[in-house]
Design an enzyme around this catalytic site. Structure first.
Site, PDB file in Angstrom:
ATOM      1  N   ASN A 134       8.005  -7.640  -0.164  1.00 21.22           N
ATOM      2  CA  ASN A 134       8.454  -6.288   0.140  1.00 21.22           C
ATOM      3  C   ASN A 134       8.213  -5.875   1.594  1.00 21.22           C
ATOM      4  O   ASN A 134       8.885  -4.978   2.094  1.00 21.22           O
ATOM      5  CB  ASN A 134       7.730  -5.301  -0.784  1.00 21.22           C
ATOM      6  CG  ASN A 134       7.935  -3.862  -0.371  1.00 21.22           C
ATOM      7  OD1 ASN A 134       9.010  -3.301  -0.512  1.00 21.22           O
ATOM      8  ND2 ASN A 134       6.880  -3.252   0.175  1.00 21.22           N
ATOM      9  N   TYR A 173      18.559  -5.475  11.785  1.00 20.85           N
ATOM     10  CA  TYR A 173      18.060  -5.089  10.464  1.00 20.85           C
ATOM     11  C   TYR A 173      19.042  -5.515   9.368  1.00 20.85           C
ATOM     12  O   TYR A 173      18.673  -6.213   8.418  1.00 20.85           O
ATOM     13  CB  TYR A 173      17.835  -3.575  10.406  1.00 20.85           C
ATOM     14  CG  TYR A 173      17.263  -3.123   9.082  1.00 20.85           C
ATOM     15  CD1 TYR A 173      15.894  -3.172   8.853  1.00 20.85           C
ATOM     16  CD2 TYR A 173      18.085  -2.649   8.068  1.00 20.85           C
ATOM     17  CE1 TYR A 173      15.363  -2.767   7.637  1.00 20.85           C
ATOM     18  CE2 TYR A 173      17.568  -2.248   6.854  1.00 20.85           C
ATOM     19  CZ  TYR A 173      16.203  -2.301   6.641  1.00 20.85           C
ATOM     20  OH  TYR A 173      15.689  -1.906   5.439  1.00 20.85           O
ATOM     21  N   THR A 210       0.793  -1.228   0.000  1.00 21.02           N
ATOM     22  CA  THR A 210       0.000   0.000   0.000  1.00 21.02           C
ATOM     23  C   THR A 210       0.824   1.277   0.000  1.00 21.02           C
ATOM     24  O   THR A 210       0.251   2.363  -0.080  1.00 21.02           O
ATOM     25  CB  THR A 210      -0.956   0.023   1.207  1.00 21.02           C
ATOM     26  OG1 THR A 210      -0.202  -0.127   2.420  1.00 21.02           O
ATOM     27  CG2 THR A 210      -1.992  -1.084   1.093  1.00 21.02           C
ATOM     28  N   ARG A 263      -1.351  -4.927   6.139  1.00 21.01           N
ATOM     29  CA  ARG A 263      -2.067  -5.067   7.415  1.00 21.01           C
ATOM     30  C   ARG A 263      -3.338  -4.234   7.477  1.00 21.01           C
ATOM     31  O   ARG A 263      -4.269  -4.567   8.196  1.00 21.01           O
ATOM     32  CB  ARG A 263      -1.152  -4.655   8.573  1.00 21.01           C
ATOM     33  CG  ARG A 263       0.057  -5.535   8.776  1.00 21.01           C
ATOM     34  CD  ARG A 263       0.968  -4.948   9.842  1.00 21.01           C
ATOM     35  NE  ARG A 263       1.430  -3.628   9.468  1.00 21.01           N
ATOM     36  CZ  ARG A 263       1.821  -2.703  10.328  1.00 21.01           C
ATOM     37  NH1 ARG A 263       1.770  -2.950  11.618  1.00 21.01           N
ATOM     38  NH2 ARG A 263       2.251  -1.524   9.904  1.00 21.01           N
ATOM     39  N   THR A 268       9.734   7.644   0.505  1.00 18.51           N
ATOM     40  CA  THR A 268       8.361   7.172   0.637  1.00 18.51           C
ATOM     41  C   THR A 268       7.679   8.044   1.673  1.00 18.51           C
ATOM     42  O   THR A 268       8.319   8.806   2.403  1.00 18.51           O
ATOM     43  CB  THR A 268       8.294   5.705   1.103  1.00 18.51           C
ATOM     44  OG1 THR A 268       8.616   5.656   2.505  1.00 18.51           O
ATOM     45  CG2 THR A 268       9.247   4.822   0.323  1.00 18.51           C
ATOM     46  N   LYS A 290      18.637  -8.543   6.432  1.00 18.79           N
ATOM     47  CA  LYS A 290      18.743  -8.235   5.005  1.00 18.79           C
ATOM     48  C   LYS A 290      19.897  -9.010   4.359  1.00 18.79           C
ATOM     49  O   LYS A 290      19.807  -9.410   3.194  1.00 18.79           O
ATOM     50  CB  LYS A 290      18.901  -6.740   4.795  1.00 18.79           C
ATOM     51  CG  LYS A 290      17.688  -5.916   5.241  1.00 18.79           C
ATOM     52  CD  LYS A 290      16.408  -6.360   4.543  1.00 18.79           C
ATOM     53  CE  LYS A 290      15.232  -5.450   4.857  1.00 18.79           C
ATOM     54  NZ  LYS A 290      13.987  -5.863   4.170  1.00 18.79           N
ATOM     55  N   ILE A 308       7.882   1.271  -1.868  1.00 24.83           N
ATOM     56  CA  ILE A 308       8.338   0.400  -2.944  1.00 24.83           C
ATOM     57  C   ILE A 308       7.254  -0.603  -3.327  1.00 24.83           C
ATOM     58  O   ILE A 308       7.058  -0.911  -4.512  1.00 24.83           O
ATOM     59  CB  ILE A 308       9.637  -0.319  -2.530  1.00 24.83           C
ATOM     60  CG1 ILE A 308      10.779   0.704  -2.409  1.00 24.83           C
ATOM     61  CG2 ILE A 308      10.008  -1.415  -3.534  1.00 24.83           C
ATOM     62  CD1 ILE A 308      12.059   0.136  -1.832  1.00 24.83           C
TER      63      ILE A 308
END
Length: 257
Positions: free
Chosen positions: A86, A148, A10, A33, A183, A152, A13
């Protein structure tokens, strides 16, 4: 007509992937969500591009949410030809400042969800002899940055390993490693980004365009932007921790779904 399933669809990216794939004429399954935002995004895409858009409300930090996406991916009567993993988020602060549950949720979303959805999608794709999976990682995979960066890095290694396993099957996998990307979430979450130089920002549309171009070329690692390609190349040459400050100074409190 082919169908693409996108998690975290939504905004950011994920939304850019949805727009681009809809413009290319692909039907969509949008996963996030927030059911209201999903419905609004689906209506806009269906009206704007004339494609079929399905929504699936699911929190990938939960077993129930991951299972719902797995079930949809295994539906042989409604095959998914492209999977875009994503959904993801960052935690603000140093490791000891972050609640353990938040770190565990990150492992669930960034690692377990990608492992399980990739596993659910691959058999059908391989049987049909075509398909693509893009697992969104980050330049942080190559820079020490706590949980994090570690998650990744796992995404990159997992994706490239599976890509070798299914080579020649007609199914392509890619680890997408964008740098800082503009974003709405940076503003909504109050992220402190003033220390990031203007040249360091990418647009979500550019990230998606480069990703899909690299996927078509069979590249298992996509790093959008020449500057970030250089950052990754240098990070691979320097001792561990050499460039860690580049990402660790940025505030980290957002979810991309």
């Amino acid at each position: 007509m082919t169908t693409a399933l996108i998690t975290g669809a939504t905004a950011g990216i994920g939304a850019a992937f949805a727009r681009r794939l809809a413009r290319d004429g692909r039907d969509l399954v949008l996963v996030a969500r927030d059911g209201e935002r999903l419905a609004a995004a689906a209506a806009e895409l269906a009206k704007g591009y004339g494609v079929q858009v399905e929504t699936l409300t699911a929190d990938l930090a939960t077993d129930l949410g991951i299972a719902a996406v797995e079930e949809r991916l295994r539906d042989a009567d409604r095959p998914v030809d492209i999977l875009i993993n994503n959904a993801g988020f960052g935690n603000r602060g140093a490791f000891l400042d972050v609640p353990l549950q938040a770190e565990l949720d990150m492992l669930k979303v960034h690692v377990e969800a990608i492992l399980r959805t990739t596993t659910a999608a691959l058999p059908g794709m391989r049987e049909r002899g075509r398909g693509g999976i893009v697992n969104v990682a980050s330049v942080a995979a190559f820079l020490p940055r706590g949980t994090y960066g570690a998650t990744k890095a796992w995404v990159v290694n997992f994706t490239q390993g599976i890509a070798r396993d299914v080579a020649g099957s007609g199914v392509r996998l890619q680890a997408l490693c964008p740098g800082f990307t503009r974003t709405e979430f940076h503003q909504r979450a109050g992220m402190g980004t003033s220390n990031i130089p203007r040249w360091g920002w990418l647009s979500a549309d550019r990230v998606v365009d480069e990703s899909l171009r690299d996927l078509a070329r069979g590249r298992t690692l996509s790093v959008p932007g020449k500057r970030y390609k250089a950052v990754v190349a240098v990070a691979r040459l320097l001792p561990a921790g050499g460039l860690g400050g580049i990402s660790s100074k940025a505030a980290r409190s957002y979810r991309t779904d």
